[in-house]
Design an enzyme around this catalytic site. Structure first.
Site, PDB file in Angstrom:
ATOM      1  N   CYS A 180      28.529  23.142  42.404  1.00  0.00           N
ATOM      2  CA  CYS A 180      27.493  22.215  41.902  1.00  0.00           C
ATOM      3  C   CYS A 180      27.350  20.989  42.794  1.00  0.00           C
ATOM      4  O   CYS A 180      26.466  20.926  43.617  1.00  0.00           O
ATOM      5  CB  CYS A 180      27.747  21.766  40.455  1.00  0.00           C
ATOM      6  SG  CYS A 180      26.459  20.634  39.913  1.00  0.00           S
ATOM      7  N   HIS A 184      30.759  24.158  35.078  1.00  0.00           N
ATOM      8  CA  HIS A 184      29.830  24.958  35.881  1.00  0.00           C
ATOM      9  C   HIS A 184      30.103  24.767  37.366  1.00  0.00           C
ATOM     10  O   HIS A 184      29.254  25.050  38.187  1.00  0.00           O
ATOM     11  CB  HIS A 184      28.383  24.554  35.543  1.00  0.00           C
ATOM     12  CG  HIS A 184      28.115  23.117  35.801  1.00  0.00           C
ATOM     13  ND1 HIS A 184      28.539  22.122  34.966  1.00  0.00           N
ATOM     14  CD2 HIS A 184      27.501  22.494  36.839  1.00  0.00           C
ATOM     15  CE1 HIS A 184      28.192  20.951  35.464  1.00  0.00           C
ATOM     16  NE2 HIS A 184      27.566  21.153  36.609  1.00  0.00           N
ATOM     17  N   HIS A 207      27.288  14.713  30.133  1.00  0.00           N
ATOM     18  CA  HIS A 207      26.006  14.508  29.435  1.00  0.00           C
ATOM     19  C   HIS A 207      25.918  15.436  28.222  1.00  0.00           C
ATOM     20  O   HIS A 207      25.381  15.066  27.185  1.00  0.00           O
ATOM     21  CB  HIS A 207      24.823  14.831  30.370  1.00  0.00           C
ATOM     22  CG  HIS A 207      24.542  13.739  31.369  1.00  0.00           C
ATOM     23  ND1 HIS A 207      25.050  12.474  31.272  1.00  0.00           N
ATOM     24  CD2 HIS A 207      23.787  13.736  32.499  1.00  0.00           C
ATOM     25  CE1 HIS A 207      24.636  11.752  32.286  1.00  0.00           C
ATOM     26  NE2 HIS A 207      23.863  12.486  33.046  1.00  0.00           N
ATOM     27  N   CYS A 220      31.822  17.764  36.284  1.00  0.00           N
ATOM     28  CA  CYS A 220      30.559  17.184  36.761  1.00  0.00           C
ATOM     29  C   CYS A 220      29.967  16.295  35.657  1.00  0.00           C
ATOM     30  O   CYS A 220      30.201  16.507  34.476  1.00  0.00           O
ATOM     31  CB  CYS A 220      29.597  18.305  37.124  1.00  0.00           C
ATOM     32  SG  CYS A 220      27.952  17.746  37.571  1.00  0.00           S
ATOM     33  N   SER A 230      27.093  16.288  34.476  1.00  0.00           N
ATOM     34  CA  SER A 230      26.259  17.033  33.520  1.00  0.00           C
ATOM     35  C   SER A 230      27.082  17.613  32.369  1.00  0.00           C
ATOM     36  O   SER A 230      26.573  17.785  31.268  1.00  0.00           O
ATOM     37  CB  SER A 230      25.514  18.168  34.213  1.00  0.00           C
ATOM     38  OG  SER A 230      24.808  17.663  35.301  1.00  0.00           O
TER      39      SER A 230
HETATM   40  N1  COD Z   1      22.052   1.535  40.383  1.00  0.00           N
HETATM   41  C1  COD Z   1      22.888   1.973  41.347  1.00  0.00           C
HETATM   42  N2  COD Z   1      23.928   2.816  41.095  1.00  0.00           N
HETATM   43  C2  COD Z   1      24.125   3.204  39.818  1.00  0.00           C
HETATM   44  C3  COD Z   1      23.286   2.755  38.764  1.00  0.00           C
HETATM   45  C4  COD Z   1      22.208   1.877  39.088  1.00  0.00           C
HETATM   46  N3  COD Z   1      21.371   1.422  38.151  1.00  0.00           N
HETATM   47  N4  COD Z   1      23.721   3.319  37.613  1.00  0.00           N
HETATM   48  C5  COD Z   1      24.794   4.086  37.940  1.00  0.00           C
HETATM   49  N5  COD Z   1      25.039   4.017  39.257  1.00  0.00           N
HETATM   50  C6  COD Z   1      26.079   4.697  40.024  1.00  0.00           C
HETATM   51  C7  COD Z   1      27.412   4.769  39.323  1.00  0.00           C
HETATM   52  O1  COD Z   1      28.193   3.615  39.533  1.00  0.00           O
HETATM   53  C8  COD Z   1      28.041   6.008  40.002  1.00  0.00           C
HETATM   54  O2  COD Z   1      28.809   5.664  41.133  1.00  0.00           O
HETATM   55  C9  COD Z   1      26.854   6.843  40.439  1.00  0.00           C
HETATM   56  O3  COD Z   1      25.683   6.053  40.193  1.00  0.00           O
HETATM   57  C10 COD Z   1      26.700   8.163  39.662  1.00  0.00           C
HETATM   58  O4  COD Z   1      27.756   8.956  39.939  1.00  0.00           O
HETATM   59  P1  COD Z   1      28.479   9.949  38.895  1.00  0.00           P
HETATM   60  O5  COD Z   1      29.880  10.158  39.413  1.00  0.00           O
HETATM   61  O6  COD Z   1      28.288   9.440  37.539  1.00  0.00           O
HETATM   62  O7  COD Z   1      27.648  11.271  38.968  1.00  0.00           O
HETATM   63  P2  COD Z   1      27.576  12.564  39.911  1.00  0.00           P
HETATM   64  O8  COD Z   1      27.453  12.161  41.352  1.00  0.00           O
HETATM   65  O9  COD Z   1      28.680  13.515  39.571  1.00  0.00           O
HETATM   66  O10 COD Z   1      26.186  13.245  39.457  1.00  0.00           O
HETATM   67  C11 COD Z   1      25.206  12.527  38.895  1.00  0.00           C
HETATM   68  C12 COD Z   1      23.938  13.320  38.688  1.00  0.00           C
HETATM   69  C13 COD Z   1      23.063  12.560  37.713  1.00  0.00           C
HETATM   70  C14 COD Z   1      23.244  13.435  40.018  1.00  0.00           C
HETATM   71  C15 COD Z   1      24.301  14.715  38.104  1.00  0.00           C
HETATM   72  O11 COD Z   1      24.738  14.665  36.812  1.00  0.00           O
HETATM   73  C16 COD Z   1      23.126  15.581  38.188  1.00  0.00           C
HETATM   74  O12 COD Z   1      22.161  15.346  37.539  1.00  0.00           O
HETATM   75  N6  COD Z   1      23.252  16.571  39.054  1.00  0.00           N
HETATM   76  C17 COD Z   1      22.175  17.222  39.718  1.00  0.00           C
HETATM   77  C18 COD Z   1      21.164  17.940  38.865  1.00  0.00           C
HETATM   78  C19 COD Z   1      21.520  19.321  38.557  1.00  0.00           C
HETATM   79  O13 COD Z   1      21.326  20.202  39.365  1.00  0.00           O
HETATM   80  N7  COD Z   1      22.066  19.516  37.352  1.00  0.00           N
HETATM   81  C20 COD Z   1      22.494  20.766  36.864  1.00  0.00           C
HETATM   82  C21 COD Z   1      23.952  20.956  36.960  1.00  0.00           C
HETATM   83  S1  COD Z   1      24.782  19.496  37.300  1.00  0.00           S
HETATM   84 ZN    ZN Z   2      26.853  19.807  37.912  1.00  0.00          ZN
END
Ligand code: COD
Ligand code: ZN
Ligand code: ZN
Length: 376
Positions: A176, A69, A52, A47, A49
Site C-alpha cells: 500500500c 491491507h 480511518h 496504514c 486507512s
Molecule cells: N498540513 C500539513 N500536514 C498535515 C496536516 C496539515 N493540515 N494535517 C496532517 N498533516 C500531516 C501529519 O502530521 C502526518 O505527518 C501526515 O500529514 C499524514 O501522515 P500519516 O502517517 O497520518 O498517513 P499516511 O502517510 O500513512 O497516509 C495518509 C493517507 C491519507 C495518504 C492514506 O491514508 C491514504 O489515503 N492512502 C492513499 C489512498 C488509498 O489508496 N487508500 C486505499 C488504501 S490505503
Molecule cells: Zn493503505
C-alpha cells in the site's frame, strides 16, 4: 501435516465495531474455494486507512472485520483453477484487484479493476461470502486482503507473486503506502527531471512520494507538514527543503508560490484533507502545474474551488495505488527494491509483534511512527 483443504484455527485481530480497540481472537479460516488463495501472513504494515476504518470514517465499511491491507506472506494452499500462484510462493495481497478482463483492467491508462472491493465495499469475497468466522459469527474481509491475521484467503485476482528471496518484513509496504506514494509520482504524474515538487503530509505515503520525486530527478522537493519532527526523515528520503505552515502567517500556498516564482510543477496531497487538496492545487503553477490527490478524504466530504483555477492550465489528478496495475507492478517493484533501485528503510520506523497491534495504532495516532511492521 498438510493443512490444505482443512479449516485452519489461528489468531486474528478482530474489529467487532467502530471506535473499539482490535481484539486478538481465535478464528477459523475456511479453505480457499475455486480461484481463491489461502496465505500465511508473515508481516503487515499498519496504514492510516485501517485507522480511518476503526474510527468509522469510511462510508459503507462492514463490521465485524479483519483489517489490514499492507501485508506479505507465503501461499499455504490454492483452490481449483488457480494458475498464477502455488503453495510456497511468496506473495503480496492486492487491495486493488486486477482481473485483466474488465474495462478498468483492459484500459492501458486505468488501474481500477471493477471487481475490487474498494469499488463495491461488500466486505466479502468475490462470491459474496467470507472465509472468516469467530465465535460462530461471520467476520468480514477488508479490501480483498485482511492481513491482520495469521492466515487470510483472497481471490486470485487480489494477489501478486513476488521474488522467492524477497524480505517479507520490508516488501509488505509495497502492498500500500510505498506504491501509493511512489506510483503517484512515476506512474500517475510522470514527474520529469528538473521540475519542482511540493509534498503535503510526511507520513509513509508522503515520504514515498518524496522517494519517487528524487528518483524522477526533480530539482526541488519541498516537504510540508504541521509536525516538524517529520522533517528529518523527509530530508533522508530526498526533500531539498522542509516547511511547517505553523511558522508562517500567510497561507502555505502563497509561501510556496513565492518560493518557486509562481508555483511548483507538481504538488501532492498525502493527508486526506480537502482544504489541503485545494492548497496543493493553488501551490501548483497556474499555467503548467499539476496537483495530485493521493490522500483519501472522509467519505462525504466535497472539494470546492473556482473552475478558473483549472482554466488557466492547471491539471488535477488522482488514482488509487499510485495508478499502478498491481498484478504487474508489484512483482517489478519488489525486484527493483531488491536491486537497490530505491530504498524503503526510512519508512520502516518500528517493528512490533502481531499481538502488540493496538500499540502500533497508538503510535500512528500520536505521530510517533511512519510505518510499524507487525511480525507474526
Ligand atoms: N498540513 C500539513 N500536514 C498535515 C496536516 C496539515 N493540515 N494535517 C496532517 N498533516 C500531516 C501529519 O502530521 C502526518 O505527518 C501526515 O500529514 C499524514 O501522515 P500519516 O502517517 O497520518 O498517513 P499516511 O502517510 O500513512 O497516509 C495518509 C493517507 C491519507 C495518504 C492514506 O491514508 C491514504 O489515503 N492512502 C492513499 C489512498 C488509498 O489508496 N487508500 C486505499 C488504501 S490505503
Ligand atoms: Zn493503505
Ligand atoms: Zn478488472
Amino acid at each position: 501435516m498438510s493443512t490444505a483443504g482443512k479449516v485452519i484455527k489461528c489468531k486474528a485481530a478482530v474489529l467487532w465495531e467502530p471506535h473499539q480497540p482490535l481484539k486478538i481472537e481465535d478464528i477459523e479460516v475456511a479453505p480457499p474455494k475455486a480461484h481463491e488463495v489461502r496465505i500465511k501472513i508473515a508481516a503487515t504494515g499498519i496504514c492510516r486507512s485501517d485507522d480511518h476504518t476503526i474510527k468509522g470514517l469510511i462510508k459503507d465499511s462492514k463490521y465485524p472485520v479483519i483489517l489490514g491491507h499492507e501485508g506479505a506472506g507465503i501461499v499455504e494452499s490454492v483452490g481449483n483453477g488457480v494458475t498464477s500462484v502455488k503453495p510456497g510462493d511468496k506473495v503480496i495481497p492486492l487491495f486493488l484487484a486486477y482481473c485483466g478482463e474488465c474495462r478498468g483492467c483492459t484500459e492501458p491508462k486505468s488501474n481500477l479493476c471493477y471487481k475490487s472491493d474498494i469499488v463495491k465495499r461488500t466486505g466479502l469475497m468475490s462470491d459474496k461470502t467470507s472465509r472468516f468466522t469467530c465465535k460462530g459469527k461471520l467476520i468480514h474481509n477488508f479490501l480483498n486482503t485482511s492481513t491482520f491475521t495469521e492466515y487470510t484467503v483472497v481471490d486470485e485476482i487480489s494477489v501478486a507473486k513476488i521474488h522467492d528471496d524477497a524480505p517479507l518484513d520490508k516488501v509488505c509496504v509495497i502492498g500500500c503506502g510505498f506504491s501509493t506514494g511512489y506510483g503517484s509520482v512515476v506512474q500517475l504524474a510522470k514527474v520529469e527531471p528538473g521540475t519542482t515538487c511540493a509534498v503535503f503530509g510526511l507520513g509513509g505515503v508522503g515520504l514515498s512520494v518524496i522517494i519517487g520525486c528524487e528518483k524522477a530527478g526533480a530539482s526541488r522537493i519541498i516537504a510540508i507538514d504541521v509536525n516538524s519532527k517529520k522533517f528529518e526523515k523527509a530530508m533522508e528520503c530526498g526533500a531539498t527543503e522542509c516547511i511547517n505552515p505553523k511558522d508562517y502567517e500567510n497561507p502555505i500556498h502563497e509561501v510556496i508560490q513565492k518560493m518557486t516564482n509562481g508555483g511548483v510543477h507538481y504538488s501532492f496531497e498525502c493527508i486526506g484533507n480537502t482544504d489541503i487538496m485545494v492548497s496543493a492545487l493553488l501551490s501548483s503553477h497556474m499555467s503548467c502545474g499539476t496537483a495530485v490527490i493521493v490522500g483519501v478524504a472522509p467519505s462525504l466530504s466535497t472539494l470546492s474551488f473556482a473552475p478558473r483555477l483549472l482554466l488557466t492550465g492547471r491539471t488535477l489528478k488522482s488514482a488509487f495505488f499510485g495508478g499502478f496495475k498491481g498484478k504487474e507492478s508489484v512483482p517489478q517493484l519488489v525486484t527493483d527494491l531488491m536491486a537497490d533501485k530505491f530504498k524503503v528503510d526510512s519508512l520502516l520506523s518500528h517493528k512490533l509483534s502481531f499481538n502488540e497491534i493496538n500499540k502500533g495504532f497508538e503510535m500512528l495516532r500520536q505521530g510517533e511512527s511512519i510505518r510499524t511492521v507487525l511480525e507474526f
